[in-house]
Enzyme design. Structure first.
Site, short mmCIF file in Angstrom:
data_model
loop_
_atom_site.label_atom_id
_atom_site.label_comp_id
_atom_site.label_asym_id
_atom_site.label_seq_id
_atom_site.Cartn_x
_atom_site.Cartn_y
_atom_site.Cartn_z
N GLY A 132 0.83 -1.21 0.00
CA GLY A 132 0.00 0.00 0.00
C GLY A 132 0.85 1.25 0.00
N TYR A 133 1.24 1.67 -1.19
CA TYR A 133 2.02 2.92 -1.31
C TYR A 133 1.17 4.01 -1.98
CZ TYR A 133 6.23 0.04 -0.46
OH TYR A 133 7.18 -0.80 0.07
N SER A 134 0.74 3.76 -3.24
CA SER A 134 0.11 4.82 -4.04
C SER A 134 -1.20 5.31 -3.43
CB SER A 134 -0.20 4.31 -5.44
OG SER A 134 0.97 3.79 -6.03
N GLU A 248 15.52 -5.02 -4.39
CA GLU A 248 14.75 -5.92 -5.25
C GLU A 248 14.79 -5.58 -6.71
OE1 GLU A 248 13.74 -8.80 -4.29
OE2 GLU A 248 14.80 -8.00 -2.58
N GLU A 379 8.61 8.20 -17.39
CA GLU A 379 9.12 9.56 -17.17
C GLU A 379 9.97 9.61 -15.90
OE1 GLU A 379 5.96 8.88 -18.00
OE2 GLU A 379 6.09 9.62 -20.05
#
Ligand SMILES: Cc1cc2nc3c(=O)[nH]c(=O)nc-3n(C[C@H](O)[C@H](O)[C@H](O)COP(=O)(O)OP(=O)(O)OC[C@H]3O[C@@H](n4cnc5c(N)ncnc54)[C@H](O)[C@@H]3O)c2cc1C
Length: 395
Positions: A132-134, A248, A379
């Site tokens: 759960g990052y974004s 990783e 990007e």
């Protein structure tokens, strides 16, 4: 220059192939092997996949690079990368999230209690994780994340939202980055938590994306977790997140699926006729396929640079960024080329009558753009190359 594997690495690959060949003979193999459906087996709850992961664990393939004191074998990370190449080739679940990002962070920074609780379960492949990052306003600029965690006595109370959490609908544990100090500079006020995925106050809602990829939004409504669910030190979460990515990076970037797609493309050109002649005899198609074959060699070399850097204990940030930008764009170019060559029949989906190679190219057309976004967009990779590789920071 010797680009070949060392004898012991080759032996390992042969052993893995023999193991996977045996798995392919099992009646439930189709549930864990899906070379035609990118990442299919990792996107749904699957008892067969869990059972397969346990067999991988019994074989000693989980946690190979972990220190021996935590049940690992202390062998070089290159073996985990080689294993992932073989798994990726057959569309099987890769190792990485549990043993890599999460396990290695717990080994380095977790409390003794957290080590005792999680490491044996990760090694035995008993648990699955979601990352759960974004968030709705924090993707590339992850450090701006806003999921709020407030200390209340012996607990933390979490409120807010995550987006794009792959596997949240079946994982057992949620590895979540949250803001624990809103007043600190943005990189210094983040902590990481481990929360059971079925915790009261967590709501998972499906997000459908292209290529049948299911992902999720996750909502936090007064999610109360004991203080010891915070990983490592408070407000050090950003360091842990970056460190885990660095560890990783090279095990994630397999090249075998791209090589396999190219072989399929050549086969489709040989076996599909236009006006009575195979597409492979068309001079324009021959020109384009030769160019793609050349680009593929470039992708292989770029990837070897990543592996080479990582196996020498260095962080291959720039090399990995170059490889990711190049190979994911090449995946799209290859798919565009095949669809152009096949014409309208190339657009027929999996299962449709007359679909070339069972609609695999239409599927790849939908999934290849995802590769240019997940794990950092193209990007962002170019920014890494400019900033870290060329010393051109933005002022
Ligand atoms: C298949 C898949 C699986 C995923 N799984 C997970 C998961 O399990 N857990 C999780 O937390 N997240 C997951 N994600 C989310 C992923 O990490 C984000 O989508 C990604 O980091 C981009 O963030 P964003 O979508 O918010 O886009 P944004 O960051 O809003 O970017 C929008 C556009 O702006 C461009 N852009 C942004 N910043 C810059 C800049 N500084 N310079 C130039 N251009 C810029 C981007 O390249 C992009 O084109 C997944 C994504 C995909 C596609």
């Amino acid at each position: 220059m010797d680009f070949n594997l060392k004898p012991q690495e080759r032996k390992f690959v042969e052993e893995v192939r023999a193991f996977l060949d045996a798995q392919a003979e099992r009646p439930d193999a189709a549930e864990v092997m899906a070379p035609d459906r990118d990442a299919h087996s990792q996107l749904a709850n699957s008892p067969e996949r869990r059972a397969f992961n346990r067999r991988m664990a019994e074989q000693g393939y989980i946690g190979m690079s972990w220190p021996k004191e935590f049940g690992g074998q202390e062998i070089e990370g290159i073996y985990e990368y080689l294993l992932n190449e073989e798994l990726a080739l057959r569309g099987m679940p890769l190792i990485g999230k549990g043993v890599g990002c999460i396990g290695k962070t717990i080994i380095r920074h977790g409390s003794e209690a957290m080590k005792a609780e999680f490491l044996p379960k990760i090694l035995a492949a008993d648990i699955e994780f979601a990352l759960g990052y974004s968030e709705p306003s924090s993707g590339s600029d992850l450090a701006s994340l806003r999921l709020k965690a407030v200390r209340d006595g012996d607990e933390w109370v979490l409120n807010g939202q995550k987006v794009w959490t792959t596997s949240a609908h079946f994982a057992d544990w949620y590895w979540v980055a949250a803001r624990t100090d809103p007043d600190a500079p943005k990189h210094k006020g983040i902590s990481v938590f481990l929360i059971p995925m079925d915790h009261p106050g967590l709501t998972v809602r499906e997000t459908k994306t292209m290529g049948d990829h299911r992902t999720n939004e996750v909502f936090f409504d007064n999610v109360r977790v004991p203080a010891d669910r915070l990983v490592g030190e408070e407000n050090k979460g950003w360091t842990y997140v970056c460190e885990a990515l660095d560890f990783e990076r090279f095990t994630f970037y397999t090249v075998n699926p791209l090589l396999r797609k190219f072989e399929r493309a050549v086969e489709a050109l040989r076996t599909t006729n236009r006006e009575g002649r195979p597409l492979s005899e068309d001079p324009v198609i021959r020109r384009d396929v030769a160019r793609l074959a050349t680009d593929l060699e470039t992708a292989k070399m770029l990837q070897r640079r990543v592996v080479n850097e990582a196996s020498k204990g260095r962080v291959p940030a720039v090399e990995a960024a170059m490889y990711k930008v190049f190979s994911t764009r090449l995946g799209q170019q290859l798919t565009d080329f095949v669809l152009d060559a096949l014409g309208p029949t190339g657009l027929l989906r999996h299962g449709a009558q007359g679909a070339v190679d069972n609609g695999v190219w239409e599927h790849f057309y939908q999934t290849t753009p995802l590769d240019t976004i997940g794990g950092g967009t193209s990007e962002v990779q170019k920014n890494i190359i400019a900033r870290r590789g060329l010393g051109l920071p933005l002022n």
